[in-house]
Design an enzyme around this catalytic site. Structure first.
Site, PDB file in Angstrom:
ATOM      1  N   ASN A  85     -15.787  81.051 -72.731  1.00 45.78           N
ATOM      2  CA  ASN A  85     -16.122  81.580 -71.410  1.00 45.78           C
ATOM      3  C   ASN A  85     -14.868  82.236 -70.846  1.00 45.78           C
ATOM      4  O   ASN A  85     -13.787  81.624 -70.851  1.00 45.78           O
ATOM      5  CB  ASN A  85     -16.586  80.451 -70.486  1.00 45.78           C
ATOM      6  N   HIS A  98      -9.858  77.988 -74.251  1.00 49.03           N
ATOM      7  CA  HIS A  98     -10.531  76.950 -75.039  1.00 49.03           C
ATOM      8  C   HIS A  98     -11.796  77.523 -75.663  1.00 49.03           C
ATOM      9  O   HIS A  98     -12.478  78.353 -75.073  1.00 49.03           O
ATOM     10  CB  HIS A  98     -10.879  75.718 -74.192  1.00 49.03           C
TER      11      HIS A  98
HETATM   12  P1  AMP Z   1     -15.330  76.061 -69.120  1.00 52.91           P
HETATM   13  O1  AMP Z   1     -16.353  75.807 -68.037  1.00 52.91           O
HETATM   14  O2  AMP Z   1     -15.728  77.036 -70.174  1.00 52.91           O
HETATM   15  O3  AMP Z   1     -13.980  76.388 -68.498  1.00 52.91           O
HETATM   16  O4  AMP Z   1     -15.171  74.694 -69.897  1.00 52.91           O
HETATM   17  C1  AMP Z   1     -14.382  73.644 -69.432  1.00 52.91           C
HETATM   18  C2  AMP Z   1     -14.929  72.402 -70.060  1.00 52.91           C
HETATM   19  O5  AMP Z   1     -13.937  71.395 -69.945  1.00 52.91           O
HETATM   20  C3  AMP Z   1     -16.188  71.847 -69.401  1.00 52.91           C
HETATM   21  O6  AMP Z   1     -17.235  71.802 -70.373  1.00 52.91           O
HETATM   22  C4  AMP Z   1     -15.783  70.460 -68.918  1.00 52.91           C
HETATM   23  O7  AMP Z   1     -16.810  69.518 -69.098  1.00 52.91           O
HETATM   24  C5  AMP Z   1     -14.595  70.162 -69.822  1.00 52.91           C
HETATM   25  N1  AMP Z   1     -13.601  69.250 -69.293  1.00 52.91           N
HETATM   26  C6  AMP Z   1     -12.981  69.304 -68.102  1.00 52.91           C
HETATM   27  N2  AMP Z   1     -12.075  68.309 -67.994  1.00 52.91           N
HETATM   28  C7  AMP Z   1     -12.116  67.623 -69.159  1.00 52.91           C
HETATM   29  C8  AMP Z   1     -11.417  66.500 -69.679  1.00 52.91           C
HETATM   30  N3  AMP Z   1     -10.487  65.858 -68.957  1.00 52.91           N
HETATM   31  N4  AMP Z   1     -11.728  66.050 -70.911  1.00 52.91           N
HETATM   32  C9  AMP Z   1     -12.679  66.677 -71.645  1.00 52.91           C
HETATM   33  N5  AMP Z   1     -13.369  67.748 -71.220  1.00 52.91           N
HETATM   34  C10 AMP Z   1     -13.098  68.216 -69.989  1.00 52.91           C
END
Ligand code: AMP
Length: 112
Positions: A85, A98
């Site tokens: 994203n 990511h």
């Molecule tokens: P995006 O919305 O593409 O930026 O994805 C960010 C992702 O990070 C989301 O799916 C969240 O659920 C995940 N996320 C946020 N904080 C954490 C964390 N501490 N550990 C694991 N996943 C996380």
């Protein structure tokens, strides 16, 4: 990068369920999984998104992409989706590059 949650996972200051760690990448399960397998693969360096990562450090960008296949295979997946994203309107909420690796169910297309 101060205040970056994914940098804190790389440094170990915030715990995560890490499934792969190399000098170039860290992979861990998503806190809010959208599929039976939902793993995030991040570069160890901070870059705002996948495009910035590819521009500034193509070696780590390639390592992230290769690691998506590694973690999918280790999770037993032959069919899976890799998603970057880019930007808030596209659903990006964490501004450290990511790749999402999603699998274990039928994934609809087009995505929402
Ligand atoms: P995006 O919305 O593409 O930026 O994805 C960010 C992702 O990070 C989301 O799916 C969240 O659920 C995940 N996320 C946020 N904080 C954490 C964390 N501490 N550990 C694991 N996943 C996380």
């Amino acid at each position: 990068m101060p205040d970056c949650i994914f940098c804190s996972i790389v440094s170990g200051d915030i715990p995560a369920n890490i499934v792969l760690r190399t000098p170039e990448v860290v992979a861990f399960t998503d806190l809010n999984p959208q599929a039976p397998t939902h793993i995030l693969v991040i570069p160890t360096e901070h870059h705002e998104n996948g495009a910035e990562l590819a521009k500034d450090n193509p070696v780590q960008a390639a390592a992230v992409l290769a690691a998506t296949h590694t973690v999918a295979a280790e999770a037993g997946l032959t069919d899976y989706r890799t998603v970057f994203n880019t930007g808030a309107e596209a659903g990006q909420s964490v501004f450290h590059a990511h790749a999402h690796v999603l699998g274990g169910r039928n994934l609809g297309w087009p995505p929402g």
